[in-house]
Structure formats: C-alpha cells, structure tokens
Scaffold this motif. Structure first.
Motif, PDB file in Angstrom:
ATOM      1  N   UNK A  50       0.837  -1.204   0.000  1.00 55.14           N
ATOM      2  CA  UNK A  50       0.000   0.000   0.000  1.00 55.14           C
ATOM      3  C   UNK A  50       0.869   1.250   0.000  1.00 55.14           C
ATOM      4  N   UNK A  51       1.887   1.276   0.855  1.00 56.74           N
ATOM      5  CA  UNK A  51       2.775   2.433   0.931  1.00 56.74           C
ATOM      6  C   UNK A  51       3.503   2.634  -0.398  1.00 56.74           C
ATOM      7  N   UNK A  52       3.979   1.551  -0.991  1.00 56.52           N
ATOM      8  CA  UNK A  52       4.666   1.647  -2.277  1.00 56.52           C
ATOM      9  C   UNK A  52       3.720   2.132  -3.372  1.00 56.52           C
ATOM     10  N   UNK A  53       2.476   1.662  -3.333  1.00 49.11           N
ATOM     11  CA  UNK A  53       1.501   2.101  -4.331  1.00 49.11           C
ATOM     12  C   UNK A  53       1.167   3.568  -4.210  1.00 49.11           C
ATOM     13  N   UNK A  54       1.058   4.055  -2.968  1.00 50.16           N
ATOM     14  CA  UNK A  54       0.781   5.481  -2.745  1.00 50.16           C
ATOM     15  C   UNK A  54       1.955   6.335  -3.189  1.00 50.16           C
ATOM     16  N   UNK A  55       3.179   5.843  -2.883  1.00 52.12           N
ATOM     17  CA  UNK A  55       4.370   6.572  -3.322  1.00 52.12           C
ATOM     18  C   UNK A  55       4.452   6.617  -4.844  1.00 52.12           C
ATOM     19  N   UNK A  56       4.089   5.514  -5.502  1.00 43.89           N
ATOM     20  CA  UNK A  56       4.113   5.479  -6.968  1.00 43.89           C
ATOM     21  C   UNK A  56       3.113   6.474  -7.554  1.00 43.89           C
ATOM     22  N   UNK A 156      -9.075   9.609 -14.439  1.00 45.89           N
ATOM     23  CA  UNK A 156      -8.911   8.201 -14.789  1.00 45.89           C
ATOM     24  C   UNK A 156      -7.581   7.656 -14.263  1.00 45.89           C
ATOM     25  N   UNK A 157      -6.510   8.434 -14.403  1.00 43.24           N
ATOM     26  CA  UNK A 157      -5.200   7.985 -13.951  1.00 43.24           C
ATOM     27  C   UNK A 157      -5.144   7.876 -12.425  1.00 43.24           C
ATOM     28  N   UNK A 158      -5.625   8.891 -11.720  1.00 43.69           N
ATOM     29  CA  UNK A 158      -5.615   8.856 -10.259  1.00 43.69           C
ATOM     30  C   UNK A 158      -6.483   7.707  -9.751  1.00 43.69           C
ATOM     31  N   UNK A 159      -7.640   7.486 -10.377  1.00 46.44           N
ATOM     32  CA  UNK A 159      -8.533   6.405  -9.962  1.00 46.44           C
ATOM     33  C   UNK A 159      -7.866   5.047 -10.143  1.00 46.44           C
ATOM     34  N   UNK A 160      -7.174   4.868 -11.266  1.00 47.84           N
ATOM     35  CA  UNK A 160      -6.489   3.603 -11.514  1.00 47.84           C
ATOM     36  C   UNK A 160      -5.387   3.363 -10.485  1.00 47.84           C
ATOM     37  N   UNK A 161      -4.645   4.412 -10.140  1.00 49.71           N
ATOM     38  CA  UNK A 161      -3.587   4.270  -9.137  1.00 49.71           C
ATOM     39  C   UNK A 161      -4.172   3.947  -7.766  1.00 49.71           C
ATOM     40  N   UNK A 162      -5.304   4.526  -7.432  1.00 45.66           N
ATOM     41  CA  UNK A 162      -5.937   4.243  -6.146  1.00 45.66           C
ATOM     42  C   UNK A 162      -6.449   2.806  -6.095  1.00 45.66           C
ATOM     43  N   UNK A 167      -8.184   0.530  -3.172  1.00 45.63           N
ATOM     44  CA  UNK A 167      -9.247   1.510  -2.970  1.00 45.63           C
ATOM     45  C   UNK A 167     -10.088   1.586  -4.235  1.00 45.63           C
ATOM     46  N   UNK A 168     -11.371   1.834  -4.069  1.00 46.67           N
ATOM     47  CA  UNK A 168     -12.274   1.943  -5.217  1.00 46.67           C
ATOM     48  C   UNK A 168     -12.945   3.311  -5.170  1.00 46.67           C
ATOM     49  N   UNK A 240       5.785   7.024  10.390  1.00 44.64           N
ATOM     50  CA  UNK A 240       5.456   5.608  10.340  1.00 44.64           C
ATOM     51  C   UNK A 240       4.571   5.306   9.140  1.00 44.64           C
ATOM     52  N   UNK A 241       4.510   4.053   8.698  1.00 40.71           N
ATOM     53  CA  UNK A 241       3.616   3.699   7.573  1.00 40.71           C
ATOM     54  C   UNK A 241       2.173   4.055   7.891  1.00 40.71           C
ATOM     55  N   UNK A 242       1.496   4.625   6.913  1.00 38.96           N
ATOM     56  CA  UNK A 242       0.108   4.989   7.101  1.00 38.96           C
ATOM     57  C   UNK A 242      -0.121   6.353   7.726  1.00 38.96           C
ATOM     58  N   UNK A 243       0.978   7.101   8.001  1.00 36.44           N
ATOM     59  CA  UNK A 243       0.824   8.407   8.626  1.00 36.44           C
ATOM     60  C   UNK A 243       0.047   9.347   7.735  1.00 36.44           C
TER      61      UNK A 243
END
Length: 243
Positions: A50-56, A156-162, A167-168, A240-243
């Motif tokens: 999740x953290x890596x996906x948010x960073x990406x 569309x791009x932000x939604x796909x990354x989420x 997350x939906x 910390x993760x999720x901050x």
C-alpha cells in the motif's frame, strides 16, 4: 467589523457542470470519494504494498492533488418507531437507545468520516502584458470541452492508481457535490430540505452559500459553525507507515 458583501461572492466555486466544480478563475475540480482502508489489520507485506503504491501515485503526478478528511458527529440513527406496538418496555428501549447514541456522538466515540481526493485542472496563465493588450476572451465551446477532457484523463489515472492500493474511488456527481457543500456550509438547510434537483443547479451559488460569514482575528464563523486554520511548517523527521 466591516461588511464585505454577499456570501455568494466569497465562494471560490462558480457552478457545477459535468460532475465538476467550475471555479471563479475558470479552473475545474473533480472530487473522488474513497472508502476507508483497514491499514492497521493488514500484514507487513500488504502494508508495504500500500505504501509503495501510494508513493508510486505521488511520484507519477504532473499536477497537484488535494486529500481531504471530513469528520463529523454521526447523524442520528433510525429510530425504533418502525417496531409495532407501544408498550412500556418498548418505550424504555427507545429511551435507552437514544441516550446511548447521544453519549457516543457527543463524546466523539462514534463519528462519520469521509475521505476525498480532489483532482484539479487549471487554465494556463495569461501574461499581464498580453492580458492588458489583448484582453481576456471568453472560453470557446471547444476549449471548455478540452478542459473537461483533460480533467477526465487525470481522474482516470488517479482512480487507476488508487485501485492498485485496494481503494475503489467514486467520482461525485453534480448532485452529490451540491449535497456535500450544503451539508458543510448550510447543515440546517441540508437536514430540513430535500436534495436539490438538476433544474436548481443553475443557481448553484445561491443554493449553497451560507447565511453569513464573519472573519475574526483567531477564527472564522460560517453560519452557526466556527472554524480555524492551523498551518504545518514541516513534517516529523520520521513518519510511520500509514501516517
């Protein structure tokens, strides 16, 4: 205290069109609502993903996004009036239920929390000299369509990354955006009147503007509610993760 005109003029949003907010400066904003993510109960590998996906997502953006967390006391739950009968035992149960809900909401142990991601599109700035010489021409129909198309691509791009971080997101419609503004700026009106229809959105600013706004040295009064802004100058050294 000095009067500063109508509250409609203070709104940065001019109208709602094509499920987007049209700002007074011509910009557009789309609002995505995201469900909660049970980050704390995920395993270490899932949390890392999740953290890596948010960073990406953040590293891939060529434009800013805004993350909003809206926390409110939970609305009154449905009453037990639907239960047939009117015995003393039922009345006691209703009173007990009402007291429990009041205690949980006032102590903020039971809240309604909603998460939003705001995706922007802003027009290219016009240089001051060019603007003075040529003037600002109204946007053409093609330019408006191009602006909405560009915003849709970003959404569309932000939604796909989420979605990649489990997350939906759901893009708020014009009616949902109006209801959100009403509940925020005019909560009494939102609870006493039905949601506006599509024909009422032509006068959107008149519909959602609060009855009054008072700006003071330490806070802002909007209708019957008080608000203040806290500025964060820097982040902690370690997060910390999720901050």
């Amino acid at each position: 205290m000095t009067a500063i005109g109508s509250t409609q003029d203070m709104l940065p949003v001019r109208s709602v069109e094509h499920d987007s907010l049209r700002l007074t400066d011509g910009g557009l904003r789309a609002v995505l609502e995201c469900p909660t993510l049970a980050f704390g109960i995920k395993g270490e590998a899932e949390q890392g993903a999740v953290v890596d996906g948010w960073a990406a997502l953040l590293n891939s953006l060529q434009h800013p996004i805004q993350v909003l967390i809206r926390t409110r006391a939970l609305e009154t739950w449905p009453e037990l009036s639907a239960i047939d009968g009117d015995t003393d035992r039922l009345s006691e149960l209703r009173d007990s239920y009402a007291g429990l809900m009041a205690q949980l909401t006032t102590s903020r142990r039971l809240v309604s929390r909603r998460f939003f991601v705001v995706v922007p599109w802003d027009p290219s700035p016009i240089p001051l000299v060019a603007g003075q010489l040529l003037g600002r021409r109204p946007a053409t129909h093609t330019a408006v369509e191009d602006a909405h198309a560009a915003l849709d691509q970003r959404v569309a791009w932000v939604s796909e990354c989420l979605r990649r971080i489990d997350l939906e997101p759901v893009r708020l419609s014009a009616k949902a955006l109006t209801s959100l503004f009403l509940a925020t700026l005019c909560p009494e009106t939102a609870t006493s009147q039905p949601a506006p229809g599509a024909d009422e959105l032509n006068h959107w600013r008149d519909l959602v503007a609060p009855a009054g706004v008072e700006e003071r040295s330490n806070d802002l009064r909007i209708g019957t509610h008080m608000a203040c802004v806290l500025g964060i100058s820097r982040y902690p050294t370690r997060l910390p993760p999720g901050w």
